[in-house]
Write a protein that holds these residues in place. Structure first.
Motif, mmCIF file in Angstrom:
data_model
loop_
_atom_site.group_PDB
_atom_site.id
_atom_site.type_symbol
_atom_site.label_atom_id
_atom_site.label_comp_id
_atom_site.label_asym_id
_atom_site.label_seq_id
_atom_site.Cartn_x
_atom_site.Cartn_y
_atom_site.Cartn_z
ATOM 1 N N GLN A 189 0.834 -1.209 0.000
ATOM 2 C CA GLN A 189 0.000 0.000 0.000
ATOM 3 C C GLN A 189 0.869 1.259 0.000
ATOM 4 N N ALA A 190 1.874 1.275 0.864
ATOM 5 C CA ALA A 190 2.745 2.449 0.968
ATOM 6 C C ALA A 190 3.531 2.671 -0.315
ATOM 7 N N TYR A 191 3.979 1.606 -0.915
ATOM 8 C CA TYR A 191 4.782 1.687 -2.138
ATOM 9 C C TYR A 191 3.975 2.313 -3.281
ATOM 10 N N ILE A 192 2.787 1.779 -3.544
ATOM 11 C CA ILE A 192 1.983 2.270 -4.672
ATOM 12 C C ILE A 192 1.494 3.696 -4.419
ATOM 13 N N LYS A 193 1.108 3.982 -3.183
ATOM 14 C CA LYS A 193 0.646 5.337 -2.871
ATOM 15 C C LYS A 193 1.765 6.357 -2.994
ATOM 16 N N ALA A 194 3.002 5.942 -2.730
ATOM 17 C CA ALA A 194 4.140 6.847 -2.890
ATOM 18 C C ALA A 194 4.300 7.270 -4.347
ATOM 19 N N LEU A 195 3.823 6.432 -5.265
ATOM 20 C CA LEU A 195 3.862 6.747 -6.696
ATOM 21 C C LEU A 195 2.589 7.453 -7.160
ATOM 22 N N LYS A 196 1.737 7.807 -6.186
ATOM 23 C CA LYS A 196 0.477 8.515 -6.453
ATOM 24 C C LYS A 196 -0.460 7.684 -7.340
ATOM 25 N N GLU A 197 -0.497 6.386 -7.063
ATOM 26 C CA GLU A 197 -1.424 5.500 -7.755
ATOM 27 C C GLU A 197 -2.233 4.729 -6.724
ATOM 28 N N ASP A 198 -3.183 3.934 -7.205
ATOM 29 C CA ASP A 198 -4.144 3.265 -6.333
ATOM 30 C C ASP A 198 -3.754 1.801 -6.134
ATOM 31 N N PRO A 199 -3.316 1.405 -4.942
ATOM 32 C CA PRO A 199 -2.928 0.010 -4.712
ATOM 33 C C PRO A 199 -4.075 -0.972 -4.900
ATOM 34 N N GLU A 200 -5.292 -0.558 -4.557
ATOM 35 C CA GLU A 200 -6.436 -1.438 -4.741
ATOM 36 C C GLU A 200 -6.687 -1.712 -6.215
ATOM 37 N N GLN A 201 -6.477 -0.686 -7.052
ATOM 38 C CA GLN A 201 -6.665 -0.868 -8.493
ATOM 39 C C GLN A 201 -5.664 -1.864 -9.048
ATOM 40 N N TYR A 202 -4.429 -1.807 -8.567
ATOM 41 C CA TYR A 202 -3.409 -2.775 -8.981
ATOM 42 C C TYR A 202 -3.864 -4.196 -8.660
ATOM 43 N N ARG A 203 -4.310 -4.406 -7.428
ATOM 44 C CA ARG A 203 -4.724 -5.743 -7.007
ATOM 45 C C ARG A 203 -5.960 -6.219 -7.768
ATOM 46 N N ILE A 204 -6.932 -5.336 -7.936
ATOM 47 C CA ILE A 204 -8.177 -5.697 -8.629
ATOM 48 C C ILE A 204 -7.883 -6.084 -10.078
ATOM 49 N N ASP A 205 -7.087 -5.265 -10.766
ATOM 50 C CA ASP A 205 -6.785 -5.535 -12.169
ATOM 51 C C ASP A 205 -5.935 -6.795 -12.325
ATOM 52 N N ALA A 206 -4.974 -6.986 -11.427
ATOM 53 C CA ALA A 206 -4.138 -8.190 -11.490
ATOM 54 C C ALA A 206 -4.992 -9.435 -11.294
ATOM 55 N N ARG A 207 -5.887 -9.387 -10.317
ATOM 56 C CA ARG A 207 -6.767 -10.539 -10.047
ATOM 57 C C ARG A 207 -7.695 -10.810 -11.232
ATOM 58 N N LYS A 208 -8.192 -9.743 -11.836
ATOM 59 C CA LYS A 208 -9.103 -9.873 -12.974
ATOM 60 C C LYS A 208 -8.413 -10.578 -14.145
ATOM 61 N N LEU A 209 -7.181 -10.165 -14.447
ATOM 62 C CA LEU A 209 -6.444 -10.786 -15.539
ATOM 63 C C LEU A 209 -6.052 -12.228 -15.219
ATOM 64 N N GLU A 210 -5.712 -12.489 -13.967
ATOM 65 C CA GLU A 210 -5.356 -13.856 -13.567
ATOM 66 C C GLU A 210 -6.557 -14.790 -13.718
ATOM 67 N N GLU A 211 -7.718 -14.343 -13.261
ATOM 68 C CA GLU A 211 -8.925 -15.170 -13.361
ATOM 69 C C GLU A 211 -9.280 -15.437 -14.817
ATOM 70 N N TRP A 212 -9.111 -14.435 -15.656
ATOM 71 C CA TRP A 212 -9.393 -14.595 -17.084
ATOM 72 C C TRP A 212 -8.427 -15.588 -17.714
ATOM 73 N N ALA A 213 -7.138 -15.452 -17.425
ATOM 74 C CA ALA A 213 -6.115 -16.303 -18.043
ATOM 75 C C ALA A 213 -6.281 -17.766 -17.640
ATOM 76 N N ARG A 214 -6.737 -18.010 -16.421
ATOM 77 C CA ARG A 214 -6.887 -19.391 -15.937
ATOM 78 C C ARG A 214 -7.901 -20.198 -16.752
ATOM 79 N N VAL A 215 -8.863 -19.537 -17.348
ATOM 80 C CA VAL A 215 -9.897 -20.254 -18.112
ATOM 81 C C VAL A 215 -9.637 -20.190 -19.619
ATOM 82 N N GLN A 216 -8.482 -19.672 -20.005
ATOM 83 C CA GLN A 216 -8.148 -19.586 -21.421
ATOM 84 C C GLN A 216 -7.326 -20.787 -21.866
ATOM 85 N N LYS A 217 -7.446 -21.114 -23.131
ATOM 86 C CA LYS A 217 -6.559 -22.064 -23.772
ATOM 87 C C LYS A 217 -5.459 -21.255 -24.463
#
Length: 297
Positions: free
Chosen positions: A143-171
């Motif tokens: 949290q401290a790391y991403i906020k120091a860059l003036k970005e949203d740590p929750e957005q990083y986690r949400i987007d990463a999880r979204k792409l991971e879930e999508w990739a798991r069901v892909q061929k």
């Protein structure tokens, strides 16, 4: 493992134009250099106004305080202010390298956040912080790391999880056929492909390469040709991706070795402490025993 970062601010004598040059020559190195590269960028704001003289034009250089990005030192200070507890050096050294390089990426003129970049950073961070003593602290550092860059740590986690879930069901084949399909992640990849193809701002980075690698990993795409096709579909330079993934694999190997050495050191020190404590415990037992047998003394 130190980052060499130079900041130079030059001003024109007769106008207030400012140029900012940032360069870095190291990224994620341990005892030897690993991720070496240089990033340079500059930005200007130039105003032009006509002169009363028909033969002259006055170029008025201006700068606004809002145009000036924070320095690397300010970003690092923001991180230290947000997370004040000490971080073991094996983690902190790499984190300091990461934040320097991500600062340079973030304030590059062509930078634009995208979920694949976020997935790459989250993957590297989670690999780095595996085995950290406290899960709570690990999240607080993120949290401290991403906020120091003036970005949203929750957005990083949400987007990463979204792409991971999508990739798991892909061929492997469906992974590279995103352009012919509809869906949220497919839309994200189409947007990246358009921007990387020259229809918008796109800044390739090693985090992005690791994000691609993670997608392939989760889709069990082991054929080298799948990466070739994915790079073509995304308009990404395959040679750059190959180079950066080789460096990423070397980094993971070095992190594993470093953590093993740290564990061996901790175990060895614990054993020494236990050995030093044994005579003291024996003396205490003898004293207790004598005291019970000779109560009058």
């Amino acid at each position: 493992m130190a980052a060499l970062t130079s900041l130079s601010f030059s001003a024109v004598t007769h106008c207030s134009e400012r140029k900012v040059t940032l360069s870095s020559t190291r990224f994620l190195a341990s005892s030897s250099e690993i991720f070496g590269f240089r990033t340079d960028f500059s930005y200007h704001y130039v105003g032009v106004r006509a002169s009363n003289s028909p033969s002259k034009m006055v170029v008025q250089c201006m700068s606004s305080a809002t145009d000036v990005p924070p320095t690397v030192s300010e970003t690092k200070l923001n991180f230290l202010k947000a997370y004040k507890r000490p971080i073991p050096s094996i983690y902190n050294t790499v984190l300091q390298e990461l934040i320097v390089q991500q600062h340079l990426m973030k304030y590059k003129r062509s930078y634009r956040y995208d979920p694949v970049f976020a997935l790459g950073f989250v993957t590297i961070y989670d690999k780095l912080m595996e085995g950290y003593p406290s899960d709570e602290d690990r999240d607080a550092i993120f949290q401290a790391y991403i906020k120091a860059l003036k970005e949203d740590p929750e957005q990083y986690r949400i987007d990463a999880r979204k792409l991971e879930e999508w990739a798991r069901v892909q061929k492997p084949t469906s992974l590279v056929e995103f352009s012919s399909k509809e869906g949220e992640v497919e839309g994200i990849l189409k947007d990246i492909a358009e921007r990387a193809g020259g229809k918008g701002e796109f800044s390739y980075s090693r985090f992005f390469a690791v994000g691609l690698f993670r997608l392939l990993e989760l889709a069990n795409a082991t054929e080298p040709t799948i990466l070739d096709k994915l790079c073509v579909a995304l308009n990404i330079n395959k040679r750059s991706v190959d180079r950066d993934l080789d460096v990423y694999r070397i980094l993971l190997s070095k992190l594993v070795q470093a953590k093993e050495l740290l564990k061996e050191y901790i175990d060895r020190e614990k054993k020494k402490r236990d050995e030093r404590a044994e005579p003291q415990k024996a003396n205490e037992a003898i004293t207790t025993c004598l005291g019970q047998q000779l109560p009058g003394l």
